[in-house]
Design a protein around this motif. Structure first.
Motif, PDB file in Angstrom:
ATOM      1  N   LEU A   5       0.842  -1.192   0.000  1.00 52.25           N
ATOM      2  CA  LEU A   5       0.000   0.000   0.000  1.00 52.25           C
ATOM      3  C   LEU A   5       0.881   1.247   0.000  1.00 52.25           C
ATOM      4  O   LEU A   5       1.838   1.334   0.767  1.00 52.25           O
ATOM      5  CB  LEU A   5      -0.898   0.016   1.236  1.00 52.25           C
ATOM      6  CG  LEU A   5      -1.773  -1.211   1.468  1.00 52.25           C
ATOM      7  CD1 LEU A   5      -2.547  -1.053   2.779  1.00 52.25           C
ATOM      8  CD2 LEU A   5      -2.710  -1.422   0.322  1.00 52.25           C
ATOM      9  N   PRO A  44       0.184   4.975   0.779  1.00 50.92           N
ATOM     10  CA  PRO A  44      -0.788   5.985   1.219  1.00 50.92           C
ATOM     11  C   PRO A  44      -0.643   7.350   0.542  1.00 50.92           C
ATOM     12  O   PRO A  44      -1.594   8.128   0.534  1.00 50.92           O
ATOM     13  CB  PRO A  44      -0.519   6.107   2.721  1.00 50.92           C
ATOM     14  CG  PRO A  44       0.129   4.816   3.086  1.00 50.92           C
ATOM     15  CD  PRO A  44       0.937   4.421   1.890  1.00 50.92           C
ATOM     16  N   TRP A  84      -3.424   7.952  -2.024  1.00 58.92           N
ATOM     17  CA  TRP A  84      -4.824   7.850  -1.620  1.00 58.92           C
ATOM     18  C   TRP A  84      -5.564   9.174  -1.699  1.00 58.92           C
ATOM     19  O   TRP A  84      -6.789   9.198  -1.719  1.00 58.92           O
ATOM     20  CB  TRP A  84      -4.942   7.271  -0.223  1.00 58.92           C
ATOM     21  CG  TRP A  84      -4.530   5.832  -0.135  1.00 58.92           C
ATOM     22  CD1 TRP A  84      -4.334   4.953  -1.161  1.00 58.92           C
ATOM     23  CD2 TRP A  84      -4.265   5.101   1.054  1.00 58.92           C
ATOM     24  NE1 TRP A  84      -3.951   3.730  -0.679  1.00 58.92           N
ATOM     25  CE2 TRP A  84      -3.902   3.790   0.687  1.00 58.92           C
ATOM     26  CE3 TRP A  84      -4.288   5.421   2.404  1.00 58.92           C
ATOM     27  CZ2 TRP A  84      -3.577   2.808   1.604  1.00 58.92           C
ATOM     28  CZ3 TRP A  84      -3.963   4.448   3.325  1.00 58.92           C
ATOM     29  CH2 TRP A  84      -3.614   3.150   2.929  1.00 58.92           C
ATOM     30  N   ASP A 113      -7.908   8.974  -4.358  1.00 59.71           N
ATOM     31  CA  ASP A 113      -8.827   7.836  -4.307  1.00 59.71           C
ATOM     32  C   ASP A 113     -10.225   8.303  -3.923  1.00 59.71           C
ATOM     33  O   ASP A 113     -10.408   9.022  -2.938  1.00 59.71           O
ATOM     34  CB  ASP A 113      -8.317   6.822  -3.280  1.00 59.71           C
ATOM     35  CG  ASP A 113      -8.958   5.466  -3.399  1.00 59.71           C
ATOM     36  OD1 ASP A 113     -10.207   5.413  -3.498  1.00 59.71           O
ATOM     37  OD2 ASP A 113      -8.236   4.466  -3.377  1.00 59.71           O
ATOM     38  N   ARG A 165     -12.497   6.695  -2.584  1.00 60.60           N
ATOM     39  CA  ARG A 165     -12.969   6.057  -1.351  1.00 60.60           C
ATOM     40  C   ARG A 165     -12.551   6.816  -0.098  1.00 60.60           C
ATOM     41  O   ARG A 165     -13.001   6.500   0.999  1.00 60.60           O
ATOM     42  CB  ARG A 165     -12.455   4.619  -1.266  1.00 60.60           C
ATOM     43  CG  ARG A 165     -12.950   3.745  -2.406  1.00 60.60           C
ATOM     44  CD  ARG A 165     -12.261   2.419  -2.420  1.00 60.60           C
ATOM     45  NE  ARG A 165     -10.845   2.594  -2.740  1.00 60.60           N
ATOM     46  CZ  ARG A 165      -9.988   1.608  -2.947  1.00 60.60           C
ATOM     47  NH1 ARG A 165     -10.390   0.364  -2.858  1.00 60.60           N
ATOM     48  NH2 ARG A 165      -8.728   1.852  -3.236  1.00 60.60           N
ATOM     49  N   LYS A 166     -11.715   7.832  -0.241  1.00 56.47           N
ATOM     50  CA  LYS A 166     -11.271   8.601   0.929  1.00 56.47           C
ATOM     51  C   LYS A 166     -12.430   9.411   1.489  1.00 56.47           C
ATOM     52  O   LYS A 166     -13.418   9.659   0.801  1.00 56.47           O
ATOM     53  CB  LYS A 166     -10.117   9.523   0.559  1.00 56.47           C
ATOM     54  CG  LYS A 166     -10.529  10.728  -0.251  1.00 56.47           C
ATOM     55  CD  LYS A 166      -9.355  11.621  -0.543  1.00 56.47           C
ATOM     56  CE  LYS A 166      -9.731  12.788  -1.412  1.00 56.47           C
ATOM     57  NZ  LYS A 166     -10.358  12.490  -2.663  1.00 56.47           N
ATOM     58  N   ILE A 217      -9.125   6.356   4.888  1.00 61.31           N
ATOM     59  CA  ILE A 217      -9.719   5.371   3.998  1.00 61.31           C
ATOM     60  C   ILE A 217      -9.898   4.095   4.811  1.00 61.31           C
ATOM     61  O   ILE A 217      -9.111   3.828   5.723  1.00 61.31           O
ATOM     62  CB  ILE A 217      -8.828   5.162   2.750  1.00 61.31           C
ATOM     63  CG1 ILE A 217      -9.565   4.432   1.644  1.00 61.31           C
ATOM     64  CG2 ILE A 217      -7.536   4.471   3.103  1.00 61.31           C
ATOM     65  CD1 ILE A 217      -8.850   4.488   0.291  1.00 61.31           C
ATOM     66  N   PHE A 240      -4.327   9.058   6.491  1.00 57.71           N
ATOM     67  CA  PHE A 240      -3.094   9.243   5.733  1.00 57.71           C
ATOM     68  C   PHE A 240      -2.718  10.697   5.508  1.00 57.71           C
ATOM     69  O   PHE A 240      -1.651  10.998   5.000  1.00 57.71           O
ATOM     70  CB  PHE A 240      -3.192   8.521   4.385  1.00 57.71           C
ATOM     71  CG  PHE A 240      -4.301   9.047   3.509  1.00 57.71           C
ATOM     72  CD1 PHE A 240      -4.076  10.084   2.628  1.00 57.71           C
ATOM     73  CD2 PHE A 240      -5.567   8.496   3.582  1.00 57.71           C
ATOM     74  CE1 PHE A 240      -5.097  10.564   1.827  1.00 57.71           C
ATOM     75  CE2 PHE A 240      -6.598   8.969   2.783  1.00 57.71           C
ATOM     76  CZ  PHE A 240      -6.365  10.002   1.904  1.00 57.71           C
TER      77      PHE A 240
END
Length: 158
Positions: free
Chosen positions: A16, A18, A21, A24, A26-27, A81, A122
């Motif tokens: 992963l 971060p 993200w 992303d 989905r955050k 996330i 993150f």
């Protein structure tokens, strides 16, 4: 660049990063997640905004101003996330019992059934967690909100 690995009783060991993200979908904003009052207030504002637009009192915000608002939010927001999609991608074994967060301070174990709800923060105030990161681990119930698990180097499924 700091990365975290998911290893152990999984079909695929994954890595992963971060730092990506922030892009992303989905955050989510961590403070809003923990704030039920803010959620209720936002719900009221959304309903009120829809009513005002429907009645023609004001025009909806332009796409340009919405983009500017989103950009500003990214610059000063605290984002997280959920761990669940990453555990799903790693394909956790049916025999797995625990998710262990390995840190510099020691290991923290969570039952695998609760691990999907773990929140991985993150970004704090628009900045990556470089000193004690790359992520801070929060429980979804907020029980460790003032004292998250920090310095996570590996997530080991056992």
């Amino acid at each position: 660049m700091e990365i975290i690995t998911i290893t152990g009783n999984v079909k695929y060991a994954i890595t992963l990063d971060p730092s990506v993200w922030i892009f992303d979908d989905r955050k989510f904003e961590l403070d809003r997640f923990f704030s039920k009052e803010a959620e209720q207030e936002q719900e009221y504002l959304d309903i009120d905004r829809e009513r005002i637009i429907r009645e023609g009192a004001v025009s909806p915000p332009t796409l340009k101003s919405e983009k500017k608002y989103e950009r500003e939010k990214l610059l000063d927001g605290t984002f997280a996330i959920k761990l669940e999609p990453f555990l799903h991608n790693a394909e956790v074994s049916e025999t797995a019992a625990f998710c262990i967060f390995k840190t510099e301070a020691g290991d923290f174990s969570v039952p695998i059934g609760e691990a999907g709800g773990i929140l991985l923060c993150f970004s704090k105030n628009g900045k990556p967690l470089t000193e004690d990161g790359p992520v801070h681990v929060y429980f979804a119930d907020g029980s460790n909100r003032t004292n998250p698990i920090k310095n996570v180097k590996e997530i080991h499924v056992q």
